[in-house]
Enzyme design. Structure first.
Site, PDB file in Angstrom:
ATOM      1  N   GLU A  23      -5.385  -8.467  -0.337  1.00 32.04           N
ATOM      2  CA  GLU A  23      -6.081  -8.160   0.927  1.00 32.04           C
ATOM      3  C   GLU A  23      -7.547  -7.970   0.598  1.00 32.04           C
ATOM      4  O   GLU A  23      -7.892  -7.113  -0.227  1.00 32.04           O
ATOM      5  CB  GLU A  23      -5.551  -6.875   1.581  1.00 32.04           C
ATOM      6  CG  GLU A  23      -4.259  -7.059   2.325  1.00 32.04           C
ATOM      7  CD  GLU A  23      -3.846  -5.827   3.125  1.00 32.04           C
ATOM      8  OE1 GLU A  23      -4.721  -5.135   3.686  1.00 32.04           O
ATOM      9  OE2 GLU A  23      -2.631  -5.574   3.164  1.00 32.04           O
TER      10      GLU A  23
ATOM     11  N   GLU B 106       0.829  -1.233   0.000  1.00 29.87           N
ATOM     12  CA  GLU B 106       0.000   0.000   0.000  1.00 29.87           C
ATOM     13  C   GLU B 106       0.855   1.271   0.000  1.00 29.87           C
ATOM     14  O   GLU B 106       0.621   2.188   0.781  1.00 29.87           O
ATOM     15  CB  GLU B 106      -0.959  -0.002   1.189  1.00 29.87           C
ATOM     16  CG  GLU B 106      -1.977  -1.120   1.111  1.00 29.87           C
ATOM     17  CD  GLU B 106      -3.080  -1.052   2.169  1.00 29.87           C
ATOM     18  OE1 GLU B 106      -2.957  -0.286   3.141  1.00 29.87           O
ATOM     19  OE2 GLU B 106      -4.075  -1.783   2.010  1.00 29.87           O
TER      20      GLU B 106
HETATM   21  O1  AHR Z   1      -5.118  -5.866   7.139  1.00 27.31           O
HETATM   22  C1  AHR Z   1      -4.963  -4.743   7.953  1.00 27.31           C
HETATM   23  C2  AHR Z   1      -4.261  -3.590   7.241  1.00 27.31           C
HETATM   24  O2  AHR Z   1      -5.077  -3.124   6.207  1.00 27.31           O
HETATM   25  C3  AHR Z   1      -2.962  -3.927   6.558  1.00 27.31           C
HETATM   26  O3  AHR Z   1      -1.876  -3.854   7.403  1.00 27.31           O
HETATM   27  C4  AHR Z   1      -2.873  -2.878   5.498  1.00 27.31           C
HETATM   28  O4  AHR Z   1      -2.148  -3.310   4.377  1.00 27.31           O
HETATM   29  C5  AHR Z   1      -4.302  -2.524   5.188  1.00 27.31           C
HETATM   30  O5  AHR Z   1      -4.490  -1.174   5.174  1.00 27.31           O
END
Ligand code: AHR
Length: 501
Positions: free
Chosen positions: A292, A173
């Site tokens: 994610e 990110e």
């Molecule tokens: O999954 C929790 C957080 O969400 C992670 O660390 C990050 O990559 C995202 O913003």
């Protein structure tokens, strides 16, 4: 409700389903690692400190690719802190969740766990506060044959044999202003390209995931992705997508329609990959790593990610209900429908932190979202089929028109799997699966996840409100199967076939 018809044809195939779309994510945040998978103090700990009860429950979810160590954590992590004798590892300030990281669990423990669990390790390098060289050294530590500086270090730490980590993330990110070391797209692209070159020079067999946009709402969405794809070009193999969804307005019908937006997110990113490929006249096709995804909104605020300078605090421990379980199934349907482009996907996360499993002391709780995951993961092998849906639907507030029934299908060697979600809160649905070229013989297994209401959830006091049930009364006549679904449910049905495909 009028009947829904799902039309399948054995020749209308999308692509083989990559098993890695059933991946997970283990981050050093809150109680995911410590008190989650790793807890020497627990009476469930095995001799290495892994919690046997947690691992048993994870085993049933049969995750494939497991992303580690972050997440936001990765952007401040120096992997050397996490290897070597545990008593000499430094205790450090962890800035992603304002916690203390004792480094008692690092690369070697993760690989040990991954092997125990049959996970494909997927490591994210630090491109926030770390350097391309540090990333390259980690590849050597994991994959180099003994004989050079970092591979010898690994051998000295107990493993003469390389770990063979084939999947690596080029940071996390990096477009997010919250990220340690956040930079504009052109600067990230340079860092990523430098790291990618060095990493692939150390081990040309690895595959790399480029950081795509962290959120579709960020102002740089798509422009970030275009810039990094065009600059990094052939050095990387996948681009990442992230998505967290929720129902803050308490509108179940709208929330369950979010699948439209997930489909769209995948399709526009794939479109961008094709555009970048054409523009750079490259022969290389980028695929998507949805590394994610989950429901996350109740604990998405600054306090929920603030560890107040302590180890393993209760951070982002989202409690999931029935409607969340249906949304999780909707993500999986979307990945299956896009099996031609989504090659990796990682549920964020696996234990305690926005997770299907919660621990409390030595107790364990399987949350609502655990059950749909298990329905799919037991039926994941084969080729995704186009599932044409004809039937009733509704116009949702934010995501446009959806059919009341959401569907996906996988054709295996001698089995057909159908996945159905009934989005109606009030009405049962009759669903006919009409197919061509698939000689259905019998129902091999049929399971259902439902519950008393959209808000119903499992708790430590009432752990069994949402669970998997048997789905009965499936009529099979010729080429047609008719299924009755209760309101708000996800169902998975496997049919045996008369001959082999
Ligand atoms: O999954 C929790 C957080 O969400 C992670 O660390 C990050 O990559 C995202 O913003």
């Amino acid at each position: 409700m009028d009947q829904t018809k799902i039309i399948l044809h054995r020749d209308y195939q999308i692509a083989p389903v990559d098993p890695r779309i059933f991946g997970g994510f283990l981050e050093h945040i809150g109680r995911a690692v410590y008190e989650g998978v790793y807890d020497h103090q627990s009476r469930h700990a095995d001799p290495q400190g892994f919690r046997k009860d947690v691992l048993r429950s994870l085993k049933d979810l049969d995750f494939t690719a497991m992303r580690y160590p972050g997440g936001n954590f990765a952007s401040g992590y120096h992997w050397l802190d996490g290897v070597g004798p545990r008593t000499s590892r430094p205790v450090v300030q962890e800035l992603a969740s304002l916690s203390i990281e004792p480094n008692q669990f690092g690369s070697d423990e993760f690989i040990q766990l991954a092997r125990k669990m049959n996970w494909t390790p997927m490591l994210t390098v630090n491109l926030g506060t770390g350097t391309p060289e540090e990333a390259r050294n980690w590849v050597e530590y994991c994959n180099g044959p003994a004989g050079t500086k970092y591979s010898n270090l690994r051998a000295g730490n107990g493993s003469a044999e390389p770990y063979e980590v084939k999947l690596w993330g080029l940071g996390n990110e990096m477009d997010g202003p919250w990220q340690q070391g956040h930079v504009p797209a052109d600067q990230y692209a340079i860092r990523a390209q430098q790291a990618a070159k060095l990493m692939k020079d150390v081990d040309p067999s690895i595959e790399l995931v480029l950081c795509g946009s962290a959120e579709i709402g960020l102002p740089t969405y798509m422009e970030w992705d275009r810039t990094v794809l065009e600059y990094v070009g052939d050095y990387a193999d996948y681009i990442s997508l992230h998505r967290y969804v929720g129902n803050p307005a308490g509108d179940t019908a709208d929330y369950l329609a979010v699948t439209n937006s997930i489909d769209q997110q995948i399709e526009v990113m794939d479109g961008l990959c094709r555009y970048a490929q054409a523009k750079t006249r490259s022969r290389k096709r980028y695929y998507l790593a949805f590394d994610e995804w989950n429901v996350w909104y109740r604990t998405q605020n600054a306090e929920s990610v603030n560890g107040h300078g302590k180890v393993a605090q209760h951070l982002v421990e989202e409690e999931y209900n029935l409607e969340d379980a249906l949304v999780v199934a909707g993500f999986l349907n979307s990945f299956i429908r896009h099996a031609d482009v989504v090659r990796i996907a990682n549920l964020a996360q696996i234990v305690n932190v926005i997770a299907p499993i919660l621990t409390r002391g030595d107790q364990i709780l399987l949350q609502s979202i655990y059950y749909p995951l298990a329905l799919y993961t037991h039926r994941r092998e084969g080729v995704a089929l186009q599932a044409v849906v004809r039937g009733p639907g509704y116009e949702s507030k934010n995501y446009g028109f959806v059919h009341t029934i959401d569907a996906s299908a996988i054709l295996g060697k001698d089995v057909l799997h159908a996945f159905l979600i009934n989005r109606s809160s009030t009405e049962s649905a009759s669903v006919e699966i009409a197919q061509a070229g698939i000689p259905l013989k019998s129902v091999q297994s049929a399971e259902l996840v439902t519950g008393p209401s959209a808000a119903a959830c499992n708790t430590f006091d009432r752990p069994d409100v949402i669970h998997t049930q048997k789905l009965n009364n499936i009529q099979l006549t010729g080429q047609t199967a008719t299924i009755q679904l209760p309101p708000l449910c996800v169902a998975a049905i496997s049919f045996t076939m008369d001959d082999k495909v």
